[in-house]
Design an enzyme around this catalytic site. Structure first.
Site, PDB file in Angstrom:
ATOM      1  NE  ARG A 225      -4.227  -1.417   2.305  1.00  0.00           N
ATOM      2  CZ  ARG A 225      -4.716  -1.874   3.456  1.00  0.00           C
ATOM      3  NH1 ARG A 225      -4.241  -1.448   4.607  1.00  0.00           N
ATOM      4  NH2 ARG A 225      -5.684  -2.769   3.449  1.00  0.00           N
TER       5      ARG A 225
ATOM      6  CB  SER B 163     -17.401  -7.251  10.528  1.00  0.00           C
ATOM      7  OG  SER B 163     -17.607  -5.864  10.386  1.00  0.00           O
TER       8      SER B 163
ATOM      9  CB  CYS C 169     -11.901  -1.035   6.461  1.00  0.00           C
ATOM     10  SG  CYS C 169     -11.298  -1.714   7.998  1.00  0.00           S
TER      11      CYS C 169
ATOM     12  CD  GLU D 256      -7.296  -0.462  11.833  1.00  0.00           C
ATOM     13  OE1 GLU D 256      -6.612  -1.487  11.628  1.00  0.00           O
ATOM     14  OE2 GLU D 256      -8.395  -0.266  11.289  1.00  0.00           O
TER      15      GLU D 256
ATOM     16  CG  HIS E   4     -14.620   0.429  10.966  1.00  0.00           C
ATOM     17  ND1 HIS E   4     -15.132  -0.622  11.679  1.00  0.00           N
ATOM     18  CD2 HIS E   4     -13.493  -0.049  10.359  1.00  0.00           C
ATOM     19  CE1 HIS E   4     -14.350  -1.688  11.517  1.00  0.00           C
ATOM     20  NE2 HIS E   4     -13.355  -1.369  10.724  1.00  0.00           N
TER      21      HIS E   4
END
Lengths: 350, 350, 350, 350
Positions: free
Chosen positions: C112, C181, C151, C204, C244
């Site tokens: 990424r 999830s 996400c 994260e 989220h």
């Protein structure tokens, strides 16, 4: 269609009311034209009076309707009054409207056990609508009153009906695991039920046997002869939002075959299916074969919530065990009221 | 006390293992001196090997113990080996230790139905320990093996036992609502069970009737003659952390009185109570009279989780309905293992 | 349409994979023709290899597809390989396919931050696809690799982008409340997160600032000059299934007006909207005015989950506070992969 | 002990009231002798008036006390009136009692910001009790009124206080994740909050900065000079039963060291600790080092809920980030009321 049935809705801002608003917004021939709610909301626009909880937006044609009262004046120009009123308010309001000539189709509990009032779960006992032929005379009412059963009785009666001719029932032991929405949106505090089971639901264990036996009754000489099943229910509340489940043990003397039971359930089809009524599920009962089904998070969506899912069918000696699950707001309430109205139209009671 | 019983613990880092560690840390005469866990943890300190989830801290005398293997060498100097091993690992490990001479008291499922192995739920069938007199000979083992029942069978058997002499049971219909901890700490993903009911627990419906009938059996000629109750269980998983509930319908032919049932349950007292064993609850059964009890969030704490709470006792014709709830980790597992060891000491089997 | 884009899907049985299968089953011009999963599933039919959790049935045209491997041979006849692989498997598998000439569009984290690889959140930085013009040369690859962001970064970047020209950001303080999830279907046990908050999500807090700054970067001389926003994220896990949420405090020196902010967010519209791409939401940002919104149970469904809901916009001195919520499986994963592919077609990169 | 302080309790049947009943039942020198509740409960025994939710039984000496009114007559023979009244009822009731000469220590919000009323979080600002020396004169009251802060302000102020002399705060960005019990037992329906986040709590974001700044203020000339911290709170409700968490970002200009911060928090100790007051936690702040802590299911029990757990301490440039968690019913309410009374006795205000 030229001749839509115009209806009003009592209790339109509650959970079942909202579900009806949503279902009716797409209906081919029933048109919701009036919405009623509690006195302090009268005059407000529906969208301002309701705390809308359905995921999609309020249907456009309803959002701006003004809330009306439950008085006859406010309902005189509709063909039928639908009612999602709370049980404690329903008796007086509905009776008054019926006496003044309205046709009322209602979810609320008062009058469910009245011998002159049909208690309709469409696939189970549509024939009982015939009581309407005698109701006005017997009751001296100018209108008509039709009732739908308690949400749990509505769901549990579904898998019992198709077995009538297959096995002779001696006794039925039922444990329910019922969703919180059955108590209403604010019925249970999070603090009371989260991570918990409450093994008792007020009034429920009394209603279930009586209502099922009435629904499974036969019309004889313009009366309903109730069935006489020995039903032992225990009702519990579980931390699930939507979906009432029943673990059903049916005791019989007969020889029967699990496969036949499964076939009878899968093939169950009645007048609503034969007439292809708009709200009727193609298959009223969905038989699931995976061992771990039905589950509330997975098995409530069949035919928009109008089917009951049945799983874990097992024979053990003379006992048939199965587990039924249905959407308490749709199959148990809003949906069968609408389907009942469709039946009434189909059978010429409007 | 001079003569403490020295024990080691297999499976000490799991949920049941942690519960035993905690219970033993305050025990008057059982001393936990060795903790065993899976191979990759061997040599680590307990506090570094465990993901401790009990609210209080790890007991100080255990925190720094090194994890040992399940091999005989590591357990040779303890009096008794306790086992909270997973079922799939237990058979080989426990058998090996028993053959090498150890006394093993275990929660795991293998050998539970072996006719030479006592399956002990202390208040129900402490007399079955007598099998130990013949076990070595019959099995040609140098040690001894004692088993505790499945957690659900442990809880459900409690209110059935005191009714033995009161009513003659024709059939029992049981629906369980079982907590997620019964599947182990990581047994069920949040995504699978939150807001859901899973109406099936693998293997459980098979074990319950068999284990209850063995526990309720009578010693005859140095063997256990199993009881022969017709039990129809349906087991479900609900989103509750701890506490297995059973809705129990007992069918009988007898005349009986709800009050007598209540009295028999409330007064239930057996050898563990009479001998005032340290882990024995003063009252093995707590009868609750409020209609909405027992509930997992409120009724698991009686006598540190060693009592089973029973509520909603009702007679309906020839059917007795009651609801039982117990702590699956304590009454269903860790606690009865320890109480069993106390019994063995009391009865001279050590 | 004659010329459908044929795609295969890596990681097709996971939660994001299932979401893609469902979204692609109704796609006007992207056709899913191959599904890949872990080695032990190869050869099985999709319906037998997957533990399907979406409420509707498995799309018919996919249910019987055999699972294929991740090897080039199994993907040579598709136009594009989509990847919903777990991060730890993705690097090798994807790189191998790209080197062998495949176009891979992937959700997984490896590459990424590679300067030659576009990290695309379609409405934010579709221009970055221009990197593909130089990627083959710079990397000596025969295929192409395009990445989608984490996400949370995908959702949080949405309301920040339209403010670029309105306020000069000095620092951003973000607290996230993320759904379970996001950790995968089995990522968190019920016992760990039910009724709990875990105030940390591995990795994260490192990804969010880096990925947002890359996405908000500008193309200069065929390279991306990253933005340089000072972002302080704290990420927490809450017992919510999907959705989220980010509480965002943006510190600035500027004078600005809440109304302007609201307008900029509401009117945000980019190439995907202008080109009316099939998966593009008409409004990428939905501004909610009720004080108690957005909420996961109510605000995830806008444009099939492709919009981000923003509420509680407030100015306090030089601080802008707003709350963003998005569907982590759709807007955060499956949906933007598909929308990225639509963009690539639109811009001629296929 | 001869000289017990006799107290009565207003709002004794609510959640905070029950917590106080429980804490006082074991208190060495405070004796609860009167319990008051809403008018329709007056005259009933406490055990019949309360829906008791604490896990242990109602303390024996309280169970049979009759519920009294909030009128002076019913409280004239106690030394102090404690109040856990709902905010909307507290103003009139408490004021009346104070004017009639009672000493009232209260959790309710009215008068919290009154300059003559001390707002006490014991470890933070016990010195503010000095206001009581002037209160009677300034207010022309015959009794005394002492307030405790909002539960969230009580918890969040704890880790801020010990940093006063370590770093100079420029701004604080706080996001709270608050438990449902903060809204009262019936404050939130299961249907509203289960599996959801509600990113707004009425009134809370206004109270937090004001109350913290008052508590952190300094006594100057018999008045409190409020602190002037720039605090930006966003308050959210999460599906957790007990435990308010705050993610706190403190912006400073200073050089500081994470270790020093940790040390200052760990060593925080004030008059309640020095005087070894019965309800004072030995350590008011527990610093946790595991990355994934504090968590509501694990970190509320330190010193019976009187400590605040702090974790994830991190410096990033000039920003200090930490996460605080406390028991909103104990540290946030019942516990600090009792500890305040202990302080008042210690300092001679009774």
């Amino acid at each position: 269609m030229v001749d839509k049935i115009k209806v009003s809705l009592l209790g339109s801002t509650g959970m079942v009311g909202q579900k009806m608003v949503k279902m009716l917004s797409k209906h081919p021939y029933i048109e919701l034209v009036k919405v009623s709610a509690s006195p302090q909301k009268i005059g407000k626009k529906y969208k301002d009076a309701v705390k809308w909880i359905e995921p999609e937006d309020i249907p456009e044609n309803i959002a701006d309707l003004p809330i009306v009262s439950t008085e006859y004046e406010d309902h005189k120009d509709v063909d039928v009054v639908l009612s999602a009123l709370p049980n404690e308010l329903a008796e007086d309001v509905e009776l008054k409207l019926v006496k003044q000539g309205k046709i009322v189709v209602s979810n609320a509990s008062p009058f469910r056990m009245d011998p002159d009032v049909p208690l309709i779960n469409p696939e189970i006992n549509w024939e009982h609508l015939e009581l309407l032929k005698y109701q006005k005379l017997n009751k001296n009412w100018s209108g008509l009153l039709v009732k739908n059963p308690n949400c749990t009785a509505a769901i549990l009666s579904m898998p019992i009906k198709p077995l009538e001719n297959l096995i002779k029932v001696k006794a039925i032991y039922i444990t329910t695991l019922q969703a919180v929405s059955g108590a209403g949106y604010s019925g249970l505090p999070f603090m009371a039920i989260e991570g918990n089971v409450i093994p008792w639901i007020k009034g429920e264990e009394d209603k279930i046997p009586k209502e099922i036996n009435k629904m499974l009754g036969k019309l004889e000489n313009s009366k309903i002869k109730h069935a006489n099943l020995e039903i032992h229910p225990t009702t519990t509340r579980v931390p699930v939002k939507v979906g009432h489940m029943g673990v059903i043990n049916i005791v019989t003397d007969d020889n029967f075959d699990e496969k036949e039971v499964q076939k009878a359930l899968e093939e169950f089809s009645e007048l609503p299916q034969k007439k292809n009524l708009p709200t009727a599920p193609k298959k009223p009962i969905i038989v699931l074969k995976d061992e771990d089904r039905p589950q509330p998070v997975r098995d409530l969506q069949y035919y928009n919530g109008m089917s009951v899912a049945v799983g874990r069918i097992r024979r053990e000696g003379n006992v048939l065990r199965l587990i039924a699950l249905g959407d308490n707001l749709v199959r148990g309430a809003a949906g069968i009221t609408i389907l009942t109205l469709e039946l009434m139209k189909e059978l010429g009671y409007l």
